[in-house]
Design a protein around this motif. Structure first.
Motif, short mmCIF file in Angstrom:
data_model
loop_
_atom_site.label_atom_id
_atom_site.label_comp_id
_atom_site.label_asym_id
_atom_site.label_seq_id
_atom_site.Cartn_x
_atom_site.Cartn_y
_atom_site.Cartn_z
N ALA A 1 0.88 -1.00 -0.07
CA ALA A 1 0.22 -0.04 0.20
C ALA A 1 0.88 1.25 -0.07
CB ALA A 1 -0.76 0.00 1.25
N GLN A 2 1.76 1.05 0.77
CA GLN A 2 2.85 2.43 0.89
C GLN A 2 3.62 2.56 -0.55
OE1 GLN A 2 5.30 1.83 4.31
NE2 GLN A 2 3.93 2.59 5.54
N ALA A 3 4.03 1.51 -1.07
CA ALA A 3 4.62 1.63 -2.29
C ALA A 3 3.59 2.24 -3.55
CB ALA A 3 5.09 0.27 -2.82
N LYS A 4 2.28 1.80 -3.39
CA LYS A 4 1.54 2.38 -4.43
C LYS A 4 1.29 3.81 -4.13
CE LYS A 4 -0.96 -1.63 -5.59
NZ LYS A 4 -2.51 -2.53 -5.66
N ALA A 5 1.23 4.19 -2.93
CA ALA A 5 0.79 5.62 -2.65
C ALA A 5 2.14 6.42 -2.95
CB ALA A 5 0.93 5.53 -0.84
N ARG A 6 3.28 6.18 -2.74
CA ARG A 6 4.48 6.72 -3.12
C ARG A 6 4.66 6.92 -4.82
NH1 ARG A 6 7.33 3.64 1.04
NH2 ARG A 6 7.91 2.23 -0.47
N GLU A 7 4.14 5.77 -5.36
CA GLU A 7 4.25 5.92 -6.87
C GLU A 7 3.22 6.69 -7.48
OE1 GLU A 7 4.67 4.51 -10.89
OE2 GLU A 7 6.04 4.16 -9.05
N ALA A 8 1.88 6.86 -6.61
CA ALA A 8 0.96 7.75 -7.10
C ALA A 8 1.44 9.31 -6.79
CB ALA A 8 -0.42 7.56 -6.27
N LEU A 9 2.06 9.35 -5.76
CA LEU A 9 2.65 10.73 -5.49
C LEU A 9 3.56 11.07 -6.59
CD1 LEU A 9 3.15 10.91 -1.62
CD2 LEU A 9 1.43 12.23 -2.77
N VAL A 10 4.30 10.30 -6.93
CA VAL A 10 5.45 10.88 -7.93
C VAL A 10 4.70 10.97 -9.25
CG1 VAL A 10 7.27 9.70 -9.42
CG2 VAL A 10 7.28 9.31 -6.91
N GLN A 11 3.75 10.15 -9.85
CA GLN A 11 3.13 10.20 -11.06
C GLN A 11 2.19 11.57 -11.06
OE1 GLN A 11 3.45 8.79 -13.57
NE2 GLN A 11 4.63 6.78 -12.84
N ALA A 12 1.62 11.94 -9.79
CA ALA A 12 0.98 13.16 -9.72
C ALA A 12 2.01 14.39 -9.95
CB ALA A 12 0.18 13.57 -8.34
N ALA A 13 3.07 14.41 -9.41
CA ALA A 13 4.08 15.39 -9.50
C ALA A 13 4.65 15.36 -11.08
CB ALA A 13 5.33 15.22 -8.65
N LEU A 14 4.87 14.53 -11.58
CA LEU A 14 5.25 14.14 -13.06
C LEU A 14 4.24 14.84 -13.77
CD1 LEU A 14 6.99 11.03 -13.02
CD2 LEU A 14 8.09 13.08 -13.19
N ALA A 15 2.91 14.64 -13.84
CA ALA A 15 1.83 15.27 -14.45
C ALA A 15 1.78 16.69 -14.46
CB ALA A 15 0.45 14.51 -13.93
N GLU A 16 2.16 17.34 -13.40
CA GLU A 16 2.15 18.76 -13.28
C GLU A 16 3.64 19.20 -13.95
OE1 GLU A 16 1.55 20.66 -9.50
OE2 GLU A 16 -0.30 19.21 -8.97
N LEU A 17 4.53 18.62 -13.74
CA LEU A 17 6.01 19.23 -14.16
C LEU A 17 6.15 19.04 -15.81
CD1 LEU A 17 8.27 18.19 -11.13
CD2 LEU A 17 7.86 20.32 -12.08
N GLU A 18 5.92 17.78 -16.13
CA GLU A 18 6.27 17.70 -17.37
C GLU A 18 5.61 18.54 -18.52
OE1 GLU A 18 5.20 13.66 -17.74
OE2 GLU A 18 7.50 12.85 -17.45
N PRO A 19 4.34 19.01 -18.30
CA PRO A 19 3.80 20.00 -19.41
C PRO A 19 4.13 21.44 -18.97
CG PRO A 19 2.10 18.74 -18.16
CD PRO A 19 3.45 18.24 -17.61
#
Length: 217
Positions: free
Chosen positions: A1-19
């Protein structure tokens, strides 16, 4: 569960930073993107995902280095480290271009030494150690060890890496002796911990050297 939460946080940050970096890239934004990809590599469960994240990390920091006029050691060391980490994890991965180690690294070192002579501070001294850390990663690659054929040459390469390890340690200690804050010291330890985590399963001798540096600062 913690691993999935960390992955979700990273993906959310990438979704903002990449564009944002595509629309209006700056050194700071590209460096933040590179740092986020590095965190992605740290939480990635699959080896292929980790390599993909390291490649993306390297590309973002390379763009940051070029965006800054190739003058800043910080994006360079992060770019170079990501490339070399990927090469340690996958022998088929391309390493750094020769010009990075033969031209850029000495040029950046000279600039930092001149700056430190005029106005010594923690980050300048620490950046000099970071450049040597890049060289240690490069010299510890299996391909580099294979190139040192013959018992005498291989022993010489081992001694050179051992001496480089001691120089890195001494330079970090010098940086810390300049009145570094707990946060500044923590930044050094966190970087070394990240390298060790990403190199898990890699060359044990390199891991031992990195742990020696981390434990001594």
């Amino acid at each position: 569960a913690q691993a999935k939460a960390r992955e979700a946080l990273v993906q959310a940050a990438l979704a903002e930073l990449e564009p944002l970096c595509r629309r209006a890239p700056t050194v700071e934004r590209l460096s933040l993107l590179g740092s986020t990809h590095k965190r992605h590599a740290l939480v990635a469960a699959a080896p292929a995902a980790r390599l993909e994240a390291l490649d993306a990390c390297a590309e973002a920091y390379r763009e940051a280095f070029e965006a800054g006029g190739s003058q800043d050691a910080y994006p360079f060391t992060n770019w170079a480290s990501a490339v070399l980490l990927a090469a340690h994890l996958d022998a088929a991965h391309p390493g750094l271009p020769p010009s990075a180690l033969e031209e850029e690294l000495p040029r950046l070192r000279t600039g930092l030494q001149e700056r430190g002579g005029r106005n010594p501070d923690f980050w300048t001294a620490a950046s000099l150690a970071d450049l040597d850390l890049v060289m240690l990663l490069a010299r510890s690659l299996p391909a580099a060890e294979t190139a040192a054929r013959g018992r005498k040459r291989a022993a010489g390469a081992t001694e050179a890496c051992a001496a480089l390890t001691e120089r890195i340690l001494a330079t970090y200690r010098d940086a810390l002796a300049r009145g570094a804050s707990p946060r500044e010291r923590a930044s050094l330890v966190e970087n070394l911990d990240a390298l060790l985590a990403l190199l898990e399963g890699g060359p044990p001798v390199l891991g031992d050297r990195l742990r020696r540096i981390r434990d001594a600062i």
